[in-house]
Write an enzyme that holds these catalytic residues in place. Structure first.
Site, PDB file in Angstrom:
ATOM      1  N   GLY A 245     -16.301 -38.148  19.045  1.00  0.00           N
ATOM      2  CA  GLY A 245     -16.423 -38.428  18.009  1.00  0.00           C
ATOM      3  C   GLY A 245     -17.213 -37.322  17.566  1.00  0.00           C
ATOM      4  O   GLY A 245     -16.881 -36.136  18.335  1.00  0.00           O
ATOM      5  N   LYS A 246     -17.105 -36.584  16.489  1.00  0.00           N
ATOM      6  CA  LYS A 246     -17.785 -35.401  15.565  1.00  0.00           C
ATOM      7  C   LYS A 246     -19.166 -34.668  16.297  1.00  0.00           C
ATOM      8  O   LYS A 246     -19.425 -34.205  16.755  1.00  0.00           O
ATOM      9  CB  LYS A 246     -17.883 -35.873  14.437  1.00  0.00           C
ATOM     10  CG  LYS A 246     -16.580 -36.059  13.661  1.00  0.00           C
ATOM     11  CD  LYS A 246     -17.380 -35.966  11.805  1.00  0.00           C
ATOM     12  CE  LYS A 246     -16.570 -37.481  11.544  1.00  0.00           C
ATOM     13  NZ  LYS A 246     -15.717 -37.437  10.973  1.00  0.00           N
TER      14      LYS A 246
END
Length: 475
Positions: A245-246
RNA sequence: GGCCCGUUGGUCAAGGGGUUAAGACACGGCCCUUUCACGGCUGAAACAAGGGUUCGAAUCCCUUACGGGUCACCA
């Protein structure tokens, strides 16, 4: 007709995991000549990030995942931005209230949070389920409220194309909120309403949604709508084993492209994360993927993003590039690395193309052309070529003497001249060519041989470098 | 913690009762080569553990362990 959708929320950039989801949606549709739809899910005004939508559109454009319907191009099922469909969500919610499958809830956030246990986990206690009709009627006018779905007793089973049948006890599920107090639908609700309205047939998404899918199926059932097919994808994890994820070090697709990765290679690699074709082929164009992709070959276990393999895949795509395309892409890097007047950049492109994994690496391969780097005389030692600094000192002298008088300065002539000279004096070709290449380039490895380098450098520069090399060896 | 899902070499992965358990990346070696690379050959490297079922289990069942996901007026 198969219709799939990629439905991102505009809260950030797309990383390889998001791209894979979009890609599989695209492939599932295109394999059947279906339609791939883009829908922006912006029902959370708090998390909206300026520019995120454009970034998503840009990534899809760069990677060639062209959608048939969506923002900017429209389609028969628009609008394709959820905030513009606000009016579509209330009627079905009201319909569910009428049929007793949903209810108004006036509970405050404070009351809700008081329901949480020590771990912060809570399940709504249906405090508002049995409110008298008159009370509801008046409170609606003056108080904020949400609409909740009444989850029935029992168990819910659904079929997933990848994971098979999954059953969850309904008491694991909360009476989920359908409409928020700001009038916007929740993600789950909007998803169902829009997927039905847009006639979506297949839903591919990360398997973090696996446990909430029963909520969806219950909603479809309550509304009397047919279920789409679900294709849950194994999670992508980072080196630490966490969902990619980011926040977990995932880099954006445009960033990867900036690093020198080709969009088609990124797409190719993304496809291989959790899927493999029956014949185990690994290098594909998007069109080839479209031909062979089959969702039943998707695996269940999570996989880890590996930049080394991505780099290899990229190298394969780089090699497959038409020479003129590679030359155009490499030109800025070659120009930055080699400024010598009269440089034949096309030639440099031809030389470097088969030797780089990333286009932007081609510069460092030829940077010795402008300036001879500082190097250690140990570079003259090569076991297989049977050379060392002592031999090099002698063969370099021979090379200089044979080349000084050479008029026709091309690599064939250069090669012949030094080979003859070496032979006459009892040295092998390797014993003269290795030192020659070393003195000319100052590098342990070069993208071409000694004679080509000499030609590239020109006679004056070559002789100058040979003199420098000899001087180093004579110290 | 409840529930759900998963676990084949360092990584990606075939294989779904009988295989010497594929292949790819990365790594080592060899060959080819005037260097590097490409290519070819080759090496090391895996079925999480324990119980069943079976003539036979990586494959089916159970348990355990480990990992992950999920339990919001986020998506």
């Amino acid at each position: 007709m198969v219709r799939t959708r990629y439905a991102p929320s505009p809260t950030g950039f797309m990383h390889i995991g998001n791209l894979r989801t979009a890609l599989y949606e695209y492939l599932i549709a295109k394999h059947e000549n279906g339609a791939f739809i883009l829908r922006i899910e912006d029902t959370d005004q708090q998390r909206y990030v300026e520019g995120a939508e454009d970034a998503i559109l840009e990534t899809l454009r760069l990677t060639g995942l062209n959608y048939d319907e969506g923002p900017g191009i429209g389609g028969d099922y628009g609008p394709y931005i959820q905030s513009q469909r606000k009016a579509d969500y209330l009627p079905p919610a009201l319909r569910l209230i009428e049929s007793g499958q949903a209810y108004y809830c006036f509970c405050t956030k404070q009351r809700l949070s008081s329901l949480a246990d020590e771990r912060g986990i809570m399940k709504y206690d249906r405090y508002c389920l049995h409110l008298p009709k008159e009370e509801i009627a008046s409170r609606i006018l003056s108080e904020p409220y949400v609409i909740r779905q009444l989850i029935p007793e029992g168990k819910t089973t659904f079929h997933d194309e990848v994971y098979g049948d999954i059953t969850i006890d309904n008491n694991e599920l909360e009476d989920q909120i359908l409409l928020k107090s700001d009038g916007m639908p929740t993600y789950n609700f909007a998803n169902v309403i829009d997927d039905h309205a847009m006639a979506i047939t297949h839903i591919a998404r990360g398997c973090e949604y696996l446990t909430s899918t029963p909520k969806y199926t219950l909603l479809y059932e309550a509304l009397g709508w047919p279920l789409p097919r679900f294709v849950h994808l194994p999670l992508l994890q980072n080196d630490a084993g966490q969902k990619l994820g980011k926040r977990n070090g995932a880099i954006s697709i445009p960033q990867l492209i900036d690093m020198g990765f080709l969009p088609e290679a990124i797409v190719n690699y993304a496809a291989l994360l959790g899927w493999s074709p029956p014949d185990n082929k690994e290098i594909f164009t998007l069109d080839e993927l479209t031909q062979v992709f089959d969702a039943t070959n998707i695996s269940k276990s999570p996989s880890t993003y590996d930049v080394k393999k991505l780099t290899w895949v990229n190298g394969e795509h780089v090699k497959a590039l038409p020479p003129e395309v590679f030359a155009a892409m490499a030109l800025p890097y070659l120009q930055a690395a080699v400024k010598k007047p009269g440089t034949d950049y096309n030639r440099l492109a031809v030389i470097t193309q088969p030797r780089v994994s990333l286009v932007n690496e081609c510069g460092e391969l030829v940077d010795f052309i402008d300036a001879l780097p500082e190097y250690d005389i140990e570079l003259y030692t090569h076991k297989k070529m049977k050379t060392n600094p002592d031999i090099a000192r002698e063969t370099l002298k021979l090379a200089i003497s044979s080349l000084e008088t050479l008029c026709d300065w091309n690599h064939t002539a250069i090669g012949e001249a030094v080979a003859i000279k070496a032979e006459e004096n009892g040295y092998t070709k390797g014993q003269i060519l290795w030192p020659l290449r070393t003195a000319l380039s100052g590098k342990p490895s070069t993208p071409c041989g000694a004679t080509e380098i000499a030609e590239l450098l020109g006679k004056d520069e070559s002789l100058q470098r040979l003199a420098i090399g000899l001087k180093k060896l004579e110290v």
